[in-house]
Design a protein around this motif. Structure first.
Motif, PDB file in Angstrom:
ATOM      1  N   LEU A  62      -0.651  10.400  17.611  1.00 53.94           N
ATOM      2  CA  LEU A  62      -0.066   9.064  17.521  1.00 53.94           C
ATOM      3  C   LEU A  62      -0.045   8.539  16.094  1.00 53.94           C
ATOM      4  O   LEU A  62       0.969   8.027  15.619  1.00 53.94           O
ATOM      5  N   SER A  63      -1.149   8.683  15.375  1.00 49.08           N
ATOM      6  CA  SER A  63      -1.220   8.135  14.023  1.00 49.08           C
ATOM      7  C   SER A  63      -0.241   8.830  13.084  1.00 49.08           C
ATOM      8  O   SER A  63       0.409   8.200  12.249  1.00 49.08           O
ATOM      9  N   LEU A  64      -0.132  10.170  13.228  1.00 47.50           N
ATOM     10  CA  LEU A  64       0.819  10.919  12.404  1.00 47.50           C
ATOM     11  C   LEU A  64       2.254  10.543  12.750  1.00 47.50           C
ATOM     12  O   LEU A  64       3.083  10.299  11.868  1.00 47.50           O
ATOM     13  N   ASN A  65       2.550  10.474  14.038  1.00 49.42           N
ATOM     14  CA  ASN A  65       3.913  10.203  14.459  1.00 49.42           C
ATOM     15  C   ASN A  65       4.385   8.823  14.034  1.00 49.42           C
ATOM     16  O   ASN A  65       5.553   8.630  13.686  1.00 49.42           O
ATOM     17  N   THR A  66       3.491   7.847  14.063  1.00 51.12           N
ATOM     18  CA  THR A  66       3.864   6.498  13.659  1.00 51.12           C
ATOM     19  C   THR A  66       4.337   6.471  12.217  1.00 51.12           C
ATOM     20  O   THR A  66       5.346   5.841  11.887  1.00 51.12           O
ATOM     21  N   LEU A  67       3.612   7.179  11.347  1.00 49.89           N
ATOM     22  CA  LEU A  67       3.991   7.238   9.939  1.00 49.89           C
ATOM     23  C   LEU A  67       5.224   8.111   9.719  1.00 49.89           C
ATOM     24  O   LEU A  67       6.137   7.761   8.973  1.00 49.89           O
ATOM     25  N   LEU A  68       5.266   9.261  10.397  1.00 51.61           N
ATOM     26  CA  LEU A  68       6.346  10.211  10.165  1.00 51.61           C
ATOM     27  C   LEU A  68       7.684   9.756  10.738  1.00 51.61           C
ATOM     28  O   LEU A  68       8.735  10.208  10.284  1.00 51.61           O
ATOM     29  N   GLY A 128      -4.307  12.304   4.679  1.00 51.37           N
ATOM     30  CA  GLY A 128      -4.579  10.878   4.661  1.00 51.37           C
ATOM     31  C   GLY A 128      -4.632  10.233   6.033  1.00 51.37           C
ATOM     32  O   GLY A 128      -5.250   9.174   6.197  1.00 51.37           O
ATOM     33  N   ILE A 129      -3.987  10.847   7.004  1.00 51.49           N
ATOM     34  CA  ILE A 129      -4.109  10.369   8.389  1.00 51.49           C
ATOM     35  C   ILE A 129      -5.450  10.788   8.981  1.00 51.49           C
ATOM     36  O   ILE A 129      -6.069  10.051   9.750  1.00 51.49           O
ATOM     37  N   ARG A 130      -5.950  11.944   8.587  1.00 47.90           N
ATOM     38  CA  ARG A 130      -7.202  12.482   9.125  1.00 47.90           C
ATOM     39  C   ARG A 130      -8.431  11.889   8.418  1.00 47.90           C
ATOM     40  O   ARG A 130      -9.446  11.626   9.070  1.00 47.90           O
ATOM     41  N   PHE A 131      -8.331  11.673   7.113  1.00 45.44           N
ATOM     42  CA  PHE A 131      -9.485  11.221   6.322  1.00 45.44           C
ATOM     43  C   PHE A 131      -9.083  10.080   5.390  1.00 45.44           C
ATOM     44  O   PHE A 131      -7.907   9.877   5.109  1.00 45.44           O
ATOM     45  N   ASP A 132     -10.080   9.357   4.899  1.00 42.97           N
ATOM     46  CA  ASP A 132      -9.814   8.314   3.905  1.00 42.97           C
ATOM     47  C   ASP A 132      -9.843   8.891   2.501  1.00 42.97           C
ATOM     48  O   ASP A 132     -10.510   9.901   2.218  1.00 42.97           O
ATOM     49  N   ILE A 133      -9.114   8.219   1.605  1.00 44.58           N
ATOM     50  CA  ILE A 133      -9.001   8.614   0.203  1.00 44.58           C
ATOM     51  C   ILE A 133      -9.414   7.436  -0.668  1.00 44.58           C
ATOM     52  O   ILE A 133      -8.992   6.302  -0.430  1.00 44.58           O
ATOM     53  N   TRP A 134     -10.238   7.693  -1.664  1.00 41.73           N
ATOM     54  CA  TRP A 134     -10.692   6.656  -2.590  1.00 41.73           C
ATOM     55  C   TRP A 134      -9.885   6.764  -3.878  1.00 41.73           C
ATOM     56  O   TRP A 134      -9.565   7.874  -4.320  1.00 41.73           O
ATOM     57  N   ILE A 135      -9.559   5.620  -4.479  1.00 42.62           N
ATOM     58  CA  ILE A 135      -8.794   5.650  -5.721  1.00 42.62           C
ATOM     59  C   ILE A 135      -9.531   4.908  -6.821  1.00 42.62           C
ATOM     60  O   ILE A 135     -10.199   3.888  -6.569  1.00 42.62           O
ATOM     61  N   LEU A 136      -9.461   5.440  -8.033  1.00 43.96           N
ATOM     62  CA  LEU A 136     -10.008   4.803  -9.221  1.00 43.96           C
ATOM     63  C   LEU A 136      -8.863   4.329 -10.114  1.00 43.96           C
ATOM     64  O   LEU A 136      -7.878   5.037 -10.281  1.00 43.96           O
ATOM     65  N   HIS A 178      -0.078   2.935 -11.459  1.00 43.72           N
ATOM     66  CA  HIS A 178      -1.070   1.958 -11.890  1.00 43.72           C
ATOM     67  C   HIS A 178      -1.079   0.679 -11.038  1.00 43.72           C
ATOM     68  O   HIS A 178      -1.934  -0.181 -11.230  1.00 43.72           O
ATOM     69  N   HIS A 179      -0.126   0.556 -10.134  1.00 46.07           N
ATOM     70  CA  HIS A 179      -0.152  -0.587  -9.208  1.00 46.07           C
ATOM     71  C   HIS A 179      -1.176  -0.396  -8.092  1.00 46.07           C
ATOM     72  O   HIS A 179      -1.513  -1.354  -7.396  1.00 46.07           O
ATOM     73  N   LEU A 180      -1.681   0.826  -7.915  1.00 48.13           N
ATOM     74  CA  LEU A 180      -2.682   1.074  -6.876  1.00 48.13           C
ATOM     75  C   LEU A 180      -4.046   0.569  -7.341  1.00 48.13           C
ATOM     76  O   LEU A 180      -4.461   0.838  -8.457  1.00 48.13           O
ATOM     77  N   LYS A 181      -4.723  -0.145  -6.466  1.00 49.83           N
ATOM     78  CA  LYS A 181      -5.998  -0.761  -6.815  1.00 49.83           C
ATOM     79  C   LYS A 181      -7.176   0.096  -6.366  1.00 49.83           C
ATOM     80  O   LYS A 181      -7.082   0.879  -5.425  1.00 49.83           O
ATOM     81  N   SER A 182      -8.289  -0.090  -7.040  1.00 46.06           N
ATOM     82  CA  SER A 182      -9.493   0.687  -6.744  1.00 46.06           C
ATOM     83  C   SER A 182      -9.984   0.428  -5.329  1.00 46.06           C
ATOM     84  O   SER A 182      -9.894  -0.688  -4.816  1.00 46.06           O
ATOM     85  N   GLY A 183     -10.496   1.475  -4.711  1.00 45.49           N
ATOM     86  CA  GLY A 183     -11.024   1.361  -3.356  1.00 45.49           C
ATOM     87  C   GLY A 183     -10.319   2.308  -2.415  1.00 45.49           C
ATOM     88  O   GLY A 183      -9.716   3.295  -2.841  1.00 45.49           O
ATOM     89  N   VAL A 184     -10.377   2.021  -1.131  1.00 44.85           N
ATOM     90  CA  VAL A 184      -9.761   2.889  -0.126  1.00 44.85           C
ATOM     91  C   VAL A 184      -8.244   2.769  -0.195  1.00 44.85           C
ATOM     92  O   VAL A 184      -7.694   1.666  -0.197  1.00 44.85           O
ATOM     93  N   LEU A 185      -7.582   3.897  -0.262  1.00 49.15           N
ATOM     94  CA  LEU A 185      -6.130   3.928  -0.345  1.00 49.15           C
ATOM     95  C   LEU A 185      -5.509   3.464   0.969  1.00 49.15           C
ATOM     96  O   LEU A 185      -5.921   3.888   2.048  1.00 49.15           O
ATOM     97  N   SER A 186      -4.505   2.606   0.886  1.00 51.81           N
ATOM     98  CA  SER A 186      -3.779   2.171   2.072  1.00 51.81           C
ATOM     99  C   SER A 186      -3.003   3.336   2.668  1.00 51.81           C
ATOM    100  O   SER A 186      -2.321   4.068   1.950  1.00 51.81           O
ATOM    101  N   ILE A 187      -3.090   3.508   3.968  1.00 53.92           N
ATOM    102  CA  ILE A 187      -2.377   4.597   4.634  1.00 53.92           C
ATOM    103  C   ILE A 187      -0.870   4.466   4.427  1.00 53.92           C
ATOM    104  O   ILE A 187      -0.158   5.466   4.290  1.00 53.92           O
TER     105      ILE A 187
END
Length: 248
Positions: free
Chosen positions: A236-242, A183-191, A130-139
């Motif tokens: 690059l984007s995957l490796n940075t997170l992983l 989540g690295i490939r696409f954006d996710i929306w949260i309610l 419940h700490h996650l806010k509505s909108g685009v999920l932070s990577i």
């Protein structure tokens, strides 16, 4: 809403009471254009009450491809949803004007329960994310295991299919590596709405307990090997997170 949505329930043959409960939560959905499939997680027969049932992911997706699915949701057999889950999330996802958003998720309640003879008793419920806010999920949120729950998601079917071939939907530990990749490939929306319920057995038999509890070593090994496989993609984007996860 004339939008075909597949719901795949990953189920074990010895957990019929949980499967029936999951199917019951789908029966009372206000959104009716749902195609329910059961993915058998072992080779024993599951009584499927007329639903498409298979233990082969290739057979599953061949069937769904023929059905012209737009969205897909994955449940474990011990997950349940509020009656408005699909109506609410699909209406939002379908109306978003952001092409990069290919999935939507919602807040989750953990439901702690225990077995009493043939009954499932609920001891308490707790909010999970419940700490996650509505909108685009932070990577960066993708780093945290169990913050996002498989049953709370609806995915664009074509986007889901783009990367599912690298993941094992039949494996109980499937979700975390998959959602990092997605989540690295696409954006996710949260309610900010608690519309999904993750059931956790506190005292249970071996067959009825949560896989991550009874088989923690196998659970973690699958995740570690999958992280290594994704890391070798040299994206690059995957490796940075992983990097923070693989070398932790």
């Amino acid at each position: 809403m004339n939008i075909k949505t597949a719901v795949v329930i990953r189920s074990y043959s010895k957990r019929i009471r949980f499967l029936k409960r999951a199917l019951e939560s789908l029966k009372y959905q206000t959104f009716k254009n749902i195609i329910v499939c059961i993915l058998n997680m072992n080779n024993e027969t599951i009584h499927n009450d007329g639903y498409f049932s298979t233990n082969s992911t290739s057979e599953l997706f061949k069937y769904l491809d023929d059905m012209e699915i737009k969205y897909i949701s994955i449940l474990d057999d011990d997950d349940t949803l509020s009656p408005e889950f699909f109506s609410r999330l699909i209406s939002v996802l379908d109306s978003l004007k952001y092409p990069s958003v290919k999935a939507i998720t919602t807040h989750v309640n953990n439901v702690f329960e225990y077995m009493e003879n043939n009954r499932v008793r609920i001891s308490r419920t707790e909010p999970l994310n419940h700490h996650l806010k509505s909108g685009v999920l932070s990577i960066d949120t993708l780093r945290y295991r169990d913050v996002l729950v498989l049953s709370s998601f609806i995915f664009n079917y074509k986007s889901f299919k783009e990367i599912i071939y690298m993941h094992d939907l039949n494996n109980p530990a499937f979700f975390w590596p998959f959602i990092i990749h997605f989540g690295i490939r696409f954006d996710i929306w949260i309610l900010e709405e608690p519309m999904a319920f993750k059931h956790i057995r506190e005292i249970s038999s071996y067959n009825e307990s949560n896989y991550s509890t009874k088989s923690l070593e196998k659970f973690n090994l699958y995740i570690r090997l999958k992280f290594h496989e994704l890391y070798r993609l040299n994206e690059l984007s995957l490796n940075t997170l992983l990097t923070r996860l693989v070398f932790h």
